[in-house]
Every structure is written in structure tokens, then in C-alpha cells.
Design an enzyme around this catalytic site. Structure first.
Site, PDB file in Angstrom:
ATOM      1  N   HIS A 103     -51.531  13.574  28.065  1.00  0.00           N
ATOM      2  CA  HIS A 103     -52.412  12.593  27.409  1.00  0.00           C
ATOM      3  C   HIS A 103     -53.361  11.961  28.426  1.00  0.00           C
ATOM      4  CE1 HIS A 103     -49.890  13.196  23.979  1.00  0.00           C
ATOM      5  NE2 HIS A 103     -48.833  12.674  24.547  1.00  0.00           N
TER       6      HIS A 103
ATOM      7  N   TYR B 269     -40.920  10.344  14.428  1.00  0.00           N
ATOM      8  CA  TYR B 269     -41.294  11.751  14.694  1.00  0.00           C
ATOM      9  C   TYR B 269     -41.010  12.655  13.497  1.00  0.00           C
ATOM     10  CZ  TYR B 269     -42.415  10.483  19.445  1.00  0.00           C
ATOM     11  OH  TYR B 269     -42.991   9.901  20.533  1.00  0.00           O
TER      12      TYR B 269
ATOM     13  N   ASP C 200     -41.706   5.230  21.603  1.00  0.00           N
ATOM     14  CA  ASP C 200     -41.572   6.676  21.379  1.00  0.00           C
ATOM     15  C   ASP C 200     -40.112   7.068  21.215  1.00  0.00           C
ATOM     16  OD1 ASP C 200     -43.986   5.940  23.038  1.00  0.00           O
ATOM     17  OD2 ASP C 200     -44.523   7.978  22.529  1.00  0.00           O
TER      18      ASP C 200
END
Ligand code: NAG
Ligand code: NAG
Ligand code: NAG
Ligand code: NAG
Ligand code: NAG
Ligand code: FE2
Length: 466
Positions: free
Chosen positions: A329, A200, A168
């Protein structure tokens, strides 16, 4: 398998807490007391130094490499030229050798809404020698650029090898610090296990694919010199029907090639490689994985192929974590866990690496496979055949830190902390690997969390009693 013996101790502690009217909670593992200042992760502006294209007409940019076959004797070299297709050839040679070789690649372009990509080159160099430094050159007369990489040692049970782990990442100032810390870690990583969510770009209007280009220029300083092993995350899906983009993973699959066919996979989202003493299985949280699906069938046939006498360390990468005690999440990984966890326990996977949650967490060795709808046995229990689950989606992307945790900390959670960072998995031999997680706010060598991994096949001893 038995419930944690500690649960009864917990019970007693709770009783005594109630009696003593204390406010202590019966927590499982450790929640770090380190509290990072909650700040928004700011993306580096387009004119930043890390995004600058190399000078020269049509100069190759966004250079990156990954393993190109199943065993580590091939490398896929990828790069982009902006002005014209230019040369498709990689020239390469062994260190201390004058004999230059050439490999031919292919060039691709794609459109995404009103963005048109540059010329994306992918070239697989084959029949390399193990454990050898190679130089390679991309580009042509106009502007050539030279890089190098070292092939892994021959696959074998006692070959030491050091993996870096990041996830990420994105392209904020924090991302740049994470990558810098990885590069400067004195335990030098030789290849990166990347657990998904790269650029992203999809957080920008129309998924501005220029941000795919800037990201690749940003990570070139590492990814051109050592292979990054790719996992697809949700930010790779780029599904945007509102602007007519309905083919999932379009930018990702054009830009990042992986050697999926070498492991009899039929799609680039799930595949495996052997590297030194490790067998790495990459799974896709965002491709169908239920019974009868291609990924399910592939994994069922794949796990029995792992020969622990050849590759003792069995590592799985998947973007969405199965064991995650943050309020982000939450339970998104649950359906895949239900499908595949019994197989992971049966085949004694050593470690499962995931991202997605923008924080860090390490589990105990637990499994939760006894439940059959009728029996009510639906709690994770200590299981020495189970992997350790690591969530390391803390690369530092634009969406910021996940710092809201479920309380109390579940027993299965050994350590958790909301900080950006990276990790190192340093395989010493067939029985021992040294694992460490490094938060960005410390010096390069500081280990905020660490443990010795004992191999589940060769030395299945309980590490938590270390
Ligand atoms: C794409 O469209 C957006 C607005 O819809 C505009 O801001 C942008 O400049 C366009 N980009 C290109 C490359 O045409
Ligand atoms: C990114 O990090 C590198 C290495 O530390 C540094 O040279 C560069 O200036 C940084 N760039 C930005 C925009 O932070
Ligand atoms: C497993 O690997 C070992 C070591 O390379 C080899 O001797 C053995 O034949 C392999 N077993 C199978 C079933 O392929
Ligand atoms: C943390 O998450 C819980 C569960 O989603 C929510 O109820 C709570 O308001 C959140 N706390 C903060 C400080 O955002
Ligand atoms: C494996 O590595 C560990 C850690 O370095 C060491 O303690 C152990 O003795 C090694 N085992 C063998 C057989 O060399
Ligand atoms: Fe994600």
C-alpha cells in the site's frame, strides 16, 4: 523546522562505511530484529467456539456498543436477532439502582446478492451519568441477555483514560489471539480505537456476509462491554458490481452506527467524539476528501473547534497510513497527506492511528509540508508540532503479515516490526500519556515498543530525546 541533524552524521557514517568497505546501512530508526515465522493466517472455521450463536429462540447476538453522542453521555447499543424482529427495547439501570429505564431502537435489514441479513437493531441510550456502571438487557421473554458498560468520566483536561488500539482484525486464529491479548493486558483498555477493516467478509465468494455475522459474534465478548470507536477501511466498501452490489459500505453502514450527526458530520464515515481528556477525529480514506468535498469542509471547520483546555489530547484515526515504509500500500495515503497534513501540524495533532498495512510502525515527529512543486523541499523533516504516526494494521487477518520493508529504513521511521499485536494509549493527565505496543508472541504484559507521549499543546517537548 530543520532537517534532521542526524542526516549530516549519516553522511559521515556513509563515507566512513565506504572507506571501511562495511555493509552497514545508514538507517533511520529501529527495525526490530524479532522475526516472526511467516505463516498464513488461517480463518477460524464456522463451527468455532467464538462464532457460536447464543442459545434460545431469537436470542440477541452480535451485541456491540459505541459512543452515542459527542461527549460520552450516550451509548448506541446494537444487536441482531435472526428469527423475527423481536423486541426493539433496551432495558438499562445504574449499578446499585433499582430504577429500570427503557430506550426504544430501530430495526433494519438489508440484502447483499443472495444473502439476507437478520434483524439489525440500533438503540441509543441517552442522558447517562458520567463515570457510572450500567447494566443493560436486550431481547424479550423468549431469550434475554444482560451486559454492562461503564460511561467515561466527564470531559475534562486532566481525566486519565485508557484506550486500546486495534486494526485490520479479521477472524483468524491470530485475530483471536490479538483480541485475547488486548483483553488480558494488565493495563485495562476502557474503549477501543479501531482503525478499520473489520470482518474481511469480502475475501469470501460473493462477499459472503455470513462472515460479517460471525465477526460480530466473535468480538461481542469485548464490544458488548466497552465501546469500539469505528473507522471505515477498504474492507468495509463491499463494492461488487459483478454481483450487482454497487452501493459502497452497505453491510458496514447497516451494522455499525456511529454518532456522526453529533459532530455536524453529514455521513457516518467521518465524525468526532470527545471522551474524557481526548478529542477523537475519525476520517475516511475511502470517501472524497479533496477541496470542496463534504469531508474536507467538515474537517476544516472541525479542527478549530478542538479546545485543548478541555480536551488536551487530539487523536486522529484514518485507515490508510500517511507514513508507511513497508512495500505494501505504498503511498496510498499520500493524496490525503498532501491535503490535510498542514492542518494537522497547525492544530498540533498528538497522534495519528492508521491500519491497512498488516504490520506495525511508529514514526518520529515529522512533517512534509514545505513542498510547493518549485522548491524541491519534498523530504520529511523533524517537526515538534507534528503528530506521531502509528501504523497498527496488525490485528491478524486472513491476508497475512506484511513483512517486506523498504530499505534502508527511512529516517522518519522510529520503529517497525512485522508482527501481529495491539496497542494501549494510556492518558495520565494533560501532559503525559504512556503508549505501548504488544506483539502477540509475548506474554500479555510485555511491551515490544513503547514511548511517553508529551502533549503537543501543554508540553511540546521533544520526546525522542527521552
Ligand atoms: C448464494 O450463491 C452461492 C453461489 O452463487 C451459493 O454457493 C450459496 O449457497 C448461496 N447462498 C444462499 C444463502 O442462497
Ligand atoms: C479464542 O480465544 C478464546 C480466549 O482465549 C478461547 O477460549 C477460544 O477457544 C479461542 N477460539 C479459537 C477458535 O481459537
Ligand atoms: C475551552 O475550555 C475551557 C475549559 O472547559 C473553557 O473554560 C473555555 O471557555 C473554552 N474556550 C472556548 C473558546 O470555548
Ligand atoms: C519486496 O518489495 C519489492 C518492491 O515492491 C520487490 O521488488 C521485492 O521483490 C519484494 N521482495 C520480496 C521478498 O517479496
Ligand atoms: C502527569 O503524569 C506524569 C506521568 O505519570 C507525571 O510524571 C506528572 O507529574 C503528572 N503531572 C501532573 C501535573 O500531575
Ligand atoms: Fe485495509
Amino acid at each position: 523546522m530543520s532537517h534532521f541533524p542526524s542526516s549530516s552524521i549519516c553522511f559521515i557514517v556513509i563515507i566512513s562505511i565506504l572507506v571501511s568497505n562495511s555493509t552497514l546501512l545508514c538507517n533511520g530508526g529501529k527495525t526490530s530484529v524479532y522475526v516472526r515465522k511467516a505463516e498464513k493466517s488461517v480463518e477460524m472455521p464456522l463451527h468455532s467456539d467464538v462464532f457460536q450463536a447464543p442459545s434460545g429462540y431469537n436470542a440477541p447476538q452480535q451485541v456491540h456498543i459505541t459512543q452515542g453522542d459527542h461527549v460520552g453521555k450516550a451509548v448506541i447499543v446494537s444487536w441482531v436477532t435472526e428469527d423475527e424482529p423481536g423486541s426493539n427495547t433496551v432495558v438499562y439501570w445504574r449499578e446499585n439502582s433499582k430504577e429500570k429505564k427503557k430506550a426504544m431502537g430501530n430495526v433494519y435489514t438489508y440484502k447483499f446478492y443472495n444473502y439476507t441479513s437478520g434483524f439489525i437493531h440500533h438503540c441509543t441510550i441517552r442522558n447517562l451519568e458520567y463515570d457510572t456502571k450500567y447494566y443493560y438487557v436486550v431481547g424479550d421473554r423468549n431469550s434475554m441477555r444482560k451486559f454492562w458498560f461503564t460511561t467515561p468520566p466527564q470531559v475534562g483536561p486532566d481525566v486519565p483514560y485508557t484506550f486500546g488500539i486495534m486494526g485490520d482484525l479479521g477472524q483468524t486464529y491470530a485475530s483471536n489471539i490479538t483480541l485475547t491479548h488486548y483483553e488480558n493486558n494488565p493495563e485495562k483498555g476502557q474503549a477501543v480505537l479501531f482503525v478499520g477493516d473489520l470482518s474481511y467478509a469480502d475475501n469470501h465468494p460473493n462477499h459472503d456476509n455470513v462472515r460479517w455475522d460471525t465477526w460480530a459474534r466473535f468480538v461481542e465478548r469485548s464490544a458488548a462491554y466497552q465501546p469500539w470507536i469505528w473507522t471505515a477501511g477498504n474492507h468495509e466498501i463491499d463494492f461488487a458490481p459483478e454481483i450487482g452490489e454497487t452501493k459502497p459500505f452497505k453491510p458496514y453502514t447497516h451494522r455499525y452506527h456511529v454518532p456522526y450527526r453529533a459532530s455536524q458530520s453529514t455521513a457516518p464515515f467521518w465524525y468526532s467524539i470527545k471522551r474524557a481528556s481526548a478529542y477523537i477525529i475519525v476520517l475516511s480514506s475511502y470517501s472524497a476528501y479533496g477541496k470542496y468535498t463534504p469531508q474536507n469542509q467538515w474537517l476544516e471547520q472541525e479542527l478549530p473547534k478542538v479546545n485543548r483546555s478541555e480536551t488536551p489530547w487530539l487523536i486522529v484515526l484514518t485507515h490508510s497510513p500517511w507514513y508507511n515504509s513497508y512495500n505494501y500500500h505504498y503511498m496510498e495515503g499520500e493524496t490525503m497527506r498532501v491535503m490535510y497534513e498542514p492542518w494537522f501540524v497547525e492544530h498540533k495533532v498528538d497522534i495519528v492511528l492508521s491500519g491497512h498495512v498488516h504490520a506495525y510502525e511508529r514514526s518520529e515527529r515529522v512533517s512534509n509540508i514545505a513542498y510547493n512543486i518549485m522548491n524541491g523541499e519534498c523530504r520529511p523533516v523533524k517537526d515538534l508540532s507534528a503528530p506521531v504516526y502509528i501504523t497498527i494494521g496488525d490485528g491478524g487477518n486472513i491476508e497475512g503479515l506484511a513483512n517486506n520493508m523498504t530499505e534502508p529504513q527511512p529516517e522518519y521511521s522510529a520503529y517497525r516490526e512485522a508482527s501481529f499485536g495491539h496497542a494501549i494509549f494510556d492518558i495520565k493527565n494533560r501532559t503525559h500519556a504512556r503508549y505501548s505496543w504488544h506483539r502477540n508472541h509475548d506474554g500479555y504484559a510485555v511491551e515490544a515498543d513503547s514511548m511517553w507521549f508529551f502533549n503537543r499543546f501543554w508540553h511540546p517537548v521533544d520526546e525522542s530525546s527521552q
